[in-house]
Design an enzyme around this catalytic site. Structure first.
Site, PDB file in Angstrom:
ATOM      1  N   LYS A  37       0.514  -1.672  -0.089  1.00 47.80           N
ATOM      2  CA  LYS A  37       0.396   0.194  -0.223  1.00 47.80           C
ATOM      3  C   LYS A  37       1.031   1.247  -0.529  1.00 47.80           C
ATOM      4  O   LYS A  37       1.738   1.219   0.814  1.00 47.80           O
ATOM      5  CB  LYS A  37      -0.930   0.018   1.330  1.00 47.80           C
ATOM      6  CG  LYS A  37      -1.929   1.269   1.547  1.00 47.80           C
ATOM      7  CD  LYS A  37      -2.784   1.277   2.758  1.00 47.80           C
ATOM      8  CE  LYS A  37      -2.698   1.450   3.789  1.00 47.80           C
ATOM      9  NZ  LYS A  37      -2.138   3.412   3.913  1.00 47.80           N
ATOM     10  N   ASP A  64      -3.803   4.172  -1.958  1.00 43.54           N
ATOM     11  CA  ASP A  64      -4.158   4.450  -0.917  1.00 43.54           C
ATOM     12  C   ASP A  64      -4.482   6.072  -0.545  1.00 43.54           C
ATOM     13  O   ASP A  64      -3.698   6.689  -0.119  1.00 43.54           O
ATOM     14  CB  ASP A  64      -3.674   4.230   0.063  1.00 43.54           C
ATOM     15  CG  ASP A  64      -5.035   4.280   1.565  1.00 43.54           C
ATOM     16  OD1 ASP A  64      -6.262   5.008   1.302  1.00 43.54           O
ATOM     17  OD2 ASP A  64      -4.387   3.908   2.658  1.00 43.54           O
ATOM     18  N   LEU A  65      -4.459   7.044  -1.878  1.00 50.71           N
ATOM     19  CA  LEU A  65      -4.604   8.372  -1.893  1.00 50.71           C
ATOM     20  C   LEU A  65      -6.806   9.008  -1.009  1.00 50.71           C
ATOM     21  O   LEU A  65      -6.547  10.254  -1.212  1.00 50.71           O
ATOM     22  CB  LEU A  65      -4.802   8.801  -3.666  1.00 50.71           C
ATOM     23  CG  LEU A  65      -2.955   8.461  -3.231  1.00 50.71           C
ATOM     24  CD1 LEU A  65      -2.487   8.804  -4.599  1.00 50.71           C
ATOM     25  CD2 LEU A  65      -1.448   9.195  -1.729  1.00 50.71           C
ATOM     26  N   LYS A  66      -7.399   7.833  -1.173  1.00 54.93           N
ATOM     27  CA  LYS A  66      -8.198   8.402  -0.385  1.00 54.93           C
ATOM     28  C   LYS A  66      -8.887  10.125  -0.962  1.00 54.93           C
ATOM     29  O   LYS A  66      -9.269  10.926  -0.815  1.00 54.93           O
ATOM     30  CB  LYS A  66      -8.385   8.440   1.077  1.00 54.93           C
ATOM     31  CG  LYS A  66      -7.918   7.360   1.696  1.00 54.93           C
ATOM     32  CD  LYS A  66      -7.714   7.655   3.225  1.00 54.93           C
ATOM     33  CE  LYS A  66      -7.632   6.826   3.980  1.00 54.93           C
ATOM     34  NZ  LYS A  66      -6.287   6.022   4.283  1.00 54.93           N
ATOM     35  N   ASP A  69     -12.816  14.181  -4.168  1.00 53.91           N
ATOM     36  CA  ASP A  69     -13.660  15.983  -4.947  1.00 53.91           C
ATOM     37  C   ASP A  69     -14.805  15.420  -5.378  1.00 53.91           C
ATOM     38  O   ASP A  69     -15.369  14.729  -5.198  1.00 53.91           O
ATOM     39  CB  ASP A  69     -12.199  15.522  -5.715  1.00 53.91           C
ATOM     40  CG  ASP A  69     -12.143  17.486  -5.722  1.00 53.91           C
ATOM     41  OD1 ASP A  69     -12.476  18.012  -6.529  1.00 53.91           O
ATOM     42  OD2 ASP A  69     -10.563  17.769  -5.731  1.00 53.91           O
ATOM     43  N   ILE A  70     -14.970  16.583  -7.036  1.00 57.68           N
ATOM     44  CA  ILE A  70     -16.554  16.789  -7.297  1.00 57.68           C
ATOM     45  C   ILE A  70     -15.928  15.256  -8.647  1.00 57.68           C
ATOM     46  O   ILE A  70     -14.519  15.174  -8.336  1.00 57.68           O
ATOM     47  CB  ILE A  70     -15.837  17.696  -8.314  1.00 57.68           C
ATOM     48  CG1 ILE A  70     -14.918  17.924  -8.681  1.00 57.68           C
ATOM     49  CG2 ILE A  70     -16.593  19.028  -7.623  1.00 57.68           C
ATOM     50  CD1 ILE A  70     -15.280  19.591 -10.171  1.00 57.68           C
ATOM     51  N   THR A 126     -11.404   4.966  10.571  1.00 58.27           N
ATOM     52  CA  THR A 126     -11.494   4.168  12.293  1.00 58.27           C
ATOM     53  C   THR A 126     -11.183   5.725  13.059  1.00 58.27           C
ATOM     54  O   THR A 126     -11.191   4.517  13.852  1.00 58.27           O
ATOM     55  CB  THR A 126     -10.375   3.276  11.672  1.00 58.27           C
ATOM     56  OG1 THR A 126      -9.216   3.404  11.176  1.00 58.27           O
ATOM     57  CG2 THR A 126     -11.870   2.323  11.213  1.00 58.27           C
ATOM     58  N   GLN A 199      -3.802   2.352  17.284  1.00 54.89           N
ATOM     59  CA  GLN A 199      -4.750   1.939  16.915  1.00 54.89           C
ATOM     60  C   GLN A 199      -5.577   1.263  18.244  1.00 54.89           C
ATOM     61  O   GLN A 199      -5.100   0.867  18.731  1.00 54.89           O
ATOM     62  CB  GLN A 199      -4.102   0.146  15.508  1.00 54.89           C
ATOM     63  CG  GLN A 199      -4.357   0.600  14.521  1.00 54.89           C
ATOM     64  CD  GLN A 199      -5.188   1.345  13.709  1.00 54.89           C
ATOM     65  OE1 GLN A 199      -5.906   1.352  13.248  1.00 54.89           O
ATOM     66  NE2 GLN A 199      -3.941   1.324  12.362  1.00 54.89           N
ATOM     67  N   GLY A 219       0.646  -2.589   8.219  1.00 57.28           N
ATOM     68  CA  GLY A 219       1.922  -2.049   9.049  1.00 57.28           C
ATOM     69  C   GLY A 219       2.793  -2.140   9.528  1.00 57.28           C
ATOM     70  O   GLY A 219       3.460  -3.265   9.716  1.00 57.28           O
ATOM     71  N   ARG A 220       2.777  -1.196  10.905  1.00 62.01           N
ATOM     72  CA  ARG A 220       3.439  -1.416  11.862  1.00 62.01           C
ATOM     73  C   ARG A 220       4.544  -2.844  12.083  1.00 62.01           C
ATOM     74  O   ARG A 220       5.303  -3.089  12.609  1.00 62.01           O
ATOM     75  CB  ARG A 220       3.857   0.041  13.498  1.00 62.01           C
ATOM     76  CG  ARG A 220       3.742   0.731  12.331  1.00 62.01           C
ATOM     77  CD  ARG A 220       3.356   2.380  13.667  1.00 62.01           C
ATOM     78  NE  ARG A 220       1.849   1.328  13.383  1.00 62.01           N
ATOM     79  CZ  ARG A 220       0.881   2.595  13.988  1.00 62.01           C
ATOM     80  NH1 ARG A 220       1.108   3.780  15.156  1.00 62.01           N
ATOM     81  NH2 ARG A 220      -0.503   2.892  13.535  1.00 62.01           N
TER      82      ARG A 220
HETATM   83  O1  C5P Z   1       0.620   0.165  11.570  1.00 65.50           O
HETATM   84  P1  C5P Z   1      -0.513  -0.165  11.145  1.00 65.50           P
HETATM   85  O2  C5P Z   1      -0.792  -1.744  10.595  1.00 65.50           O
HETATM   86  O3  C5P Z   1      -1.594   0.573  11.950  1.00 65.50           O
HETATM   87  O4  C5P Z   1      -1.152   0.720   9.865  1.00 65.50           O
HETATM   88  C1  C5P Z   1      -2.230   0.382   9.504  1.00 65.50           C
HETATM   89  C2  C5P Z   1      -2.524   1.618   7.888  1.00 65.50           C
HETATM   90  O5  C5P Z   1      -3.682   1.354   7.462  1.00 65.50           O
HETATM   91  C3  C5P Z   1      -1.632   2.838   8.044  1.00 65.50           C
HETATM   92  O6  C5P Z   1      -0.883   2.704   6.278  1.00 65.50           O
HETATM   93  C4  C5P Z   1      -2.755   3.443   8.054  1.00 65.50           C
HETATM   94  O7  C5P Z   1      -2.643   5.113   7.591  1.00 65.50           O
HETATM   95  C5  C5P Z   1      -3.944   2.799   7.348  1.00 65.50           C
HETATM   96  N1  C5P Z   1      -5.607   2.757   7.973  1.00 65.50           N
HETATM   97  C6  C5P Z   1      -5.313   2.544   8.792  1.00 65.50           C
HETATM   98  N2  C5P Z   1      -7.362   3.294   9.533  1.00 65.50           N
HETATM   99  C7  C5P Z   1      -7.736   3.331   8.581  1.00 65.50           C
HETATM  100  C8  C5P Z   1      -7.511   3.504   6.871  1.00 65.50           C
HETATM  101  C9  C5P Z   1      -5.818   2.735   6.280  1.00 65.50           C
HETATM  102  O8  C5P Z   1      -5.341   2.121   9.629  1.00 65.50           O
HETATM  103  N3  C5P Z   1      -8.737   3.630   8.110  1.00 65.50           N
END
Ligand code: C5P
Length: 244
Positions: A37, A64-66, A69-70, A126, A199, A219-220
């Site tokens: 991602k 993942d640029l979400k 916009d119009i 979230t 989170q 991610g982490r």
């Molecule tokens: O490090 P971690 O596992 O928390 O990373 C989750 C990834 O998913 C991050 O890039 C975060 O921006 C993304 N994300 C999220 N919750 C969302 C949408 C995207 O944690 N609702």
């Protein structure tokens, strides 16, 4: 419990400051990770090269640029993302039906020669709870994500979107509203033995897959692991184990 036929995929979030760090990570992870991602941080730092460098290495890319916009602007941005070779793109469902339809149409048109990316909607971030959502929507009652998320997911489905991003806690509600073929992309995943970081509403890989997730975004727990490739393999093994 939800019963599904196909396997779930792991997406590793490349939350790095620059392309070099990201590509070093991709190199280290090797074959243990297929999907990556690219979010706003890496994209603002490295631009489209982030996508092309991953595609060069045979990887699948979730851009993942979400977009929000119009319709005309979102459609043009999606068209560029398709040209870049993204395999998954997303827009905010709250941009509305016309915006989402324009995004899907642009993906279909641009992809006539190549493969079409999955076009996914973000429902409620979230990071929003009932209080934040009620305030943003100017509602005096406590309007909860558990009401708004399935509503937006249904709107996304009606608009032709392939699926949504949502928390693992909303999987069952969305499945009920949108059926089995809707693609559910789930962040906030934490293996049982890892730190929760910032989170709040988390779930383990196995739990999320059993509930019916199609893609897990992590991610982490992988990026910060001592041996990232091993952490990714362990998560994939846990996901695959749900189908035995
Ligand atoms: O490090 P971690 O596992 O928390 O990373 C989750 C990834 O998913 C991050 O890039 C975060 O921006 C993304 N994300 C999220 N919750 C969302 C949408 C995207 O944690 N609702």
């Amino acid at each position: 419990m939800h019963h599904r036929q196909h396997k779930s995929e792991l997406i590793v979030a490349l939350d790095f400051e620059n392309l070099k760090e990201a590509l070093d990570f991709v190199e280290t992870a090797g074959d243990s990770v297929t999907w990556y991602k690219i979010g706003s941080q890496l994209f603002c730092s490295a631009g489209p090269s982030a996508v092309s460098e991953l595609k060069k290495r045979g990887k699948k890319v979730f851009l993942d640029l979400k977009f929000h916009d119009i319709p005309n602007t979102v459609a043009s941005a999606v068209a560029e993302a398709v040209k870049m070779g993204a395999d998954m793109v997303n827009v905010h469902a709250s941009g509305g039906r016309e915006m989402m339809k324009a995004a899907v149409k642009a993906a279909n048109e641009k992809a006539k020669t190549g493969s079409r990316p999955l076009v996914i909607a973000v429902t409620v971030l979230t990071s929003m709870d009932a209080q934040g959502l009620s305030e943003a929507m100017n509602r005096s009652d406590s309007y909860s994500p558990s009401t708004h998320v399935p509503h937006l997911a249904k709107l996304a489905k009606d608009s032709g979107m392939d699926g949504v991003v949502a928390s693992a806690h909303e999987i069952e509600l969305i499945r009920k509203a949108c059926g089995d073929d809707f693609v559910l992309v789930i962040p906030g995943i934490r293996p049982a033995d890892s730190s929760t970081d910032d989170q709040k509403r988390i779930m383990t890989p196995a739990e999320a897959v059993r509930k019916g997730a199609n893609f897990l975004v992590v991610g982490r727990p992988v990026l910060k692991a001592e041996i990232p490739a091993e952490a990714a393999r362990a998560i994939k093994a846990e996901m695959d184990g749900c189908f035995n």
